[in-house]
Write an enzyme that holds these catalytic residues in place. Structure first.
Site, PDB file in Angstrom:
ATOM      1  N   LYS A  43       0.886  -1.008   0.252  1.00  0.00           N
ATOM      2  CA  LYS A  43      -0.069   0.025  -0.212  1.00  0.00           C
ATOM      3  C   LYS A  43       0.637   0.675   0.070  1.00  0.00           C
ATOM      4  O   LYS A  43       0.581   1.760  -0.551  1.00  0.00           O
ATOM      5  CB  LYS A  43      -1.092   0.133   0.994  1.00  0.00           C
ATOM      6  CG  LYS A  43      -1.467   1.513   1.564  1.00  0.00           C
ATOM      7  CD  LYS A  43      -2.466   1.382   2.561  1.00  0.00           C
ATOM      8  CE  LYS A  43      -1.574   1.414   3.933  1.00  0.00           C
ATOM      9  NZ  LYS A  43      -1.325   3.129   4.216  1.00  0.00           N
ATOM     10  N   ASN A  44       1.591   1.051   0.890  1.00  0.00           N
ATOM     11  CA  ASN A  44       2.698   2.199   1.453  1.00  0.00           C
ATOM     12  C   ASN A  44       3.396   2.759   0.405  1.00  0.00           C
ATOM     13  O   ASN A  44       4.296   3.585  -0.423  1.00  0.00           O
ATOM     14  CB  ASN A  44       3.739   2.377   2.064  1.00  0.00           C
ATOM     15  CG  ASN A  44       2.859   2.446   3.768  1.00  0.00           C
ATOM     16  OD1 ASN A  44       1.752   3.573   3.847  1.00  0.00           O
ATOM     17  ND2 ASN A  44       3.167   2.491   4.658  1.00  0.00           N
TER      18      ASN A  44
ATOM     19  N   CYS B 119      -5.400   8.076   9.569  1.00  0.00           N
ATOM     20  CA  CYS B 119      -4.978   7.862  11.606  1.00  0.00           C
ATOM     21  C   CYS B 119      -4.481   8.398  12.392  1.00  0.00           C
ATOM     22  O   CYS B 119      -3.445   9.220  12.185  1.00  0.00           O
ATOM     23  CB  CYS B 119      -4.174   6.208  11.520  1.00  0.00           C
ATOM     24  SG  CYS B 119      -5.137   4.775  10.752  1.00  0.00           S
TER      25      CYS B 119
ATOM     26  N   ARG C 290       2.018  14.501  12.817  1.00  0.00           N
ATOM     27  CA  ARG C 290       2.471  14.426  11.323  1.00  0.00           C
ATOM     28  C   ARG C 290       1.985  15.498  10.351  1.00  0.00           C
ATOM     29  O   ARG C 290       1.537  15.892   9.786  1.00  0.00           O
ATOM     30  CB  ARG C 290       1.931  13.378  10.247  1.00  0.00           C
ATOM     31  CG  ARG C 290       2.144  11.490  11.240  1.00  0.00           C
ATOM     32  CD  ARG C 290       2.040  10.566  10.250  1.00  0.00           C
ATOM     33  NE  ARG C 290       0.730  10.320  10.183  1.00  0.00           N
ATOM     34  CZ  ARG C 290      -0.207   9.525   9.758  1.00  0.00           C
ATOM     35  NH1 ARG C 290       0.308   8.482   8.682  1.00  0.00           N
ATOM     36  NH2 ARG C 290      -1.812   9.416   9.323  1.00  0.00           N
TER      37      ARG C 290
ATOM     38  N   ASP D 149       5.350   0.313  12.125  1.00  0.00           N
ATOM     39  CA  ASP D 149       3.973   0.082  11.246  1.00  0.00           C
ATOM     40  C   ASP D 149       4.374  -1.296  11.853  1.00  0.00           C
ATOM     41  O   ASP D 149       3.015  -2.117  11.321  1.00  0.00           O
ATOM     42  CB  ASP D 149       4.035   0.555  10.151  1.00  0.00           C
ATOM     43  CG  ASP D 149       3.507   1.566   8.983  1.00  0.00           C
ATOM     44  OD1 ASP D 149       3.123   2.591  10.142  1.00  0.00           O
ATOM     45  OD2 ASP D 149       3.947   1.657   8.413  1.00  0.00           O
TER      46      ASP D 149
ATOM     47  N   ARG E 247      -8.035  -0.707   5.124  1.00  0.00           N
ATOM     48  CA  ARG E 247      -7.392   0.553   4.360  1.00  0.00           C
ATOM     49  C   ARG E 247      -6.051   0.240   3.948  1.00  0.00           C
ATOM     50  O   ARG E 247      -5.180   0.400   2.854  1.00  0.00           O
ATOM     51  CB  ARG E 247      -6.668   1.589   5.705  1.00  0.00           C
ATOM     52  CG  ARG E 247      -8.440   2.250   5.816  1.00  0.00           C
ATOM     53  CD  ARG E 247      -8.366   3.652   6.078  1.00  0.00           C
ATOM     54  NE  ARG E 247      -6.345   4.592   5.710  1.00  0.00           N
ATOM     55  CZ  ARG E 247      -5.899   5.068   6.258  1.00  0.00           C
ATOM     56  NH1 ARG E 247      -5.945   4.325   7.971  1.00  0.00           N
ATOM     57  NH2 ARG E 247      -4.991   5.087   6.008  1.00  0.00           N
TER      58      ARG E 247
END
Length: 421
Positions: free
Chosen positions: A22-23, A116, A121, A308, A401
């Site tokens: 995903k990232n 999230c 951030r 993560d 997600r």
């Protein structure tokens, strides 16, 4: 609203494949804004965040289609340069359309992002980087208004030193610099594999990027980029999660279609804990281990321990022998899963960015729990695999997600996991 029901006690065994990252997929999909024409991507995971990205690209005037794990984006001249709040609020990565639009079209209006709730951030580093390339930036009414040089509509290369390593900031700057006049040097750049994958795709389009995967990246601006075809790298976080799932149940699990070297730090810590792990060309195998020891971890930017994977590793440590200290240095609010793990009987003392976990082998008991973010939801499912009874995990839209059919993959290994209303 869907929930996941986990019945503890099953030992996982077998082989399972990691999906596309995903990232890596998200910034690469946004990079399509740099080149008109049709871009084709293979190994794109079936995730909510991918759908949200497609929605945003379509709102700007792009067309997208999917055939299984192949995803196509057709880019023509944009009909809008505004990434609206209703779309951006769903996903923090939406800020990554800023650099490409600014570089290609000389302007962008992007809502401040959501995602999230694991920390502030701030996007200051993104905006400072755009300013370094000559962009004018204004924050107004919850939006970023950005413009390149009004005469040339182009950005100008520069040397940018990030005061703090930023994955998204490096991605945004790297994309913006590909079409800037002159040379851009990124110092203290993020080294994550997903950033390397982005650079590799940009180079396929005709960019001139070197140094990806190191702390100094050099980008020589070009006049034009053209679409290409690219396969997204495997998801190291999903691979790590599946490996921990095998370990926590005392099972024998092989995770295939992954890049083992991306998980060197996790493998090292698991071996330190007492697990035997085989490393293949594109696979990792954890062997059955009835008892294992607590070890300390500290999260940090790649290649150190990934933030993560912190929540998932904490779930593992709740049933280890001894006491572990888990230190979170990347996000200031990433211990929200602690209280939920404690509902399952885990013995954890959270401090400011430090959690002391006293392992209780065989000591977790099922309870209803609630996911607070993407990785927290995975940690609760893992803990549920070894908790006595049935654990019901709520708010699993977070899980959707970032994990493609996690319950299906765990079930294929013998877990009793199912989605319920």
């Amino acid at each position: 609203m869907d929930k996941i029901l986990v019945t503890g006690g099953s030992i996982l065994n077998g082989r399972v494949s990691a999906s596309g990252a995903k990232n890596a997929a998200l910034p690469i999909l946004f990079s399509t804004l740099l080149a008109e024409g049709e871009h084709t991507f293979d190994n794109v995971p079936l995730l909510k965040d991918i759908e949200s990205t497609a929605e945003l690209l379509q709102s700007l005037g792009c067309e997208s289609s999917r055939d299984g794990h192949t995803f196509r984006v057709r880019v023509s001249k944009l009909k809008s340069f505004e990434a609206h709040y209703d779309l951006v609020r769903k996903m923090r990565a939406s800020i990554l359309c800023l650099g490409p639009m600014l570089a290609k079209y000389g302007e962008a209006i992007v809502s401040l992002p959501g995602g999230c709730a694991i920390g502030t951030r701030p996007i200051d580093l993104h905006l400072d980087a755009m300013k370094a390339l000559g962009a004018e930036i204004e924050l107004r009414d919850g939006y970023v208004f950005a413009k390149a040089d009004q005469k040339t509509k182009r950005l100008k290369g520069a040397t940018v030193l990030f005061e703090k390593t930023t994955v998204g900031g490096t991605q945004n700057l790297m994309m913006a610099a590909t079409l800037a006049d002159g040379t851009t040097i990124i110092e203290n750049a993020a080294k994550e594999p997903e950033n390397v994958d982005l650079a590799n795709y940009l180079n396929k389009m005709g960019a001139k990027i070197t140094g990806q995967g190191t702390s100094v990246i050099k980008i020589i601006g070009v006049e034009k980029l053209t679409p290409a075809r690219h396969s997204i790298i495997p998801d190291r976080i999903e691979a790590g999660t599946l490996l921990i799932a095998g370990a926590i149940t005392g099972g024998d699990v092989t995770v295939e279609k992954c890049q083992p070297h991306d998980l060197d730090c996790l493998v090292s810590k698991m071996r330190e804990s007492g697990f035997k792990i085989d490393i293949g060309t594109d696979s990792l195998r954890v062997h059955p281990q009835a008892k294992f020891d607590a070890v300390d971890i500290t999260t940090a930017p790649h290649p150190l321990f990934a933030t993560d994977l912190q929540a998932q590793f904490m779930a593992l440590m709740t049933v280890a022998n001894g006491t572990s200290v888990i230190t979170e240095t990347v996000f200031e609010n990433r211990f929200m899963h602690v209280n939920e793990l404690m509902r399952l009987g885990a013995d954890i003392t959270p401090k400011i960015q430090v959690a002391v976990v006293r392992g209780k082998p065989g000591g977790l008991s099922a309870a209803p729990v609630m996911a607070t973010d993407l990785r927290a939801s995975a940690s609760l499912v893992l803990a549920g695999l070894v908790a006595k009874g049935e654990t019901l995990v709520g708010r699993i839209y977070h899980l959707d997600r970032g994990y493609e059919n996690l319950e299906g993959k765990l079930s294929s290994l013998g877990a009793k996991v199912k989605r319920v209303l």
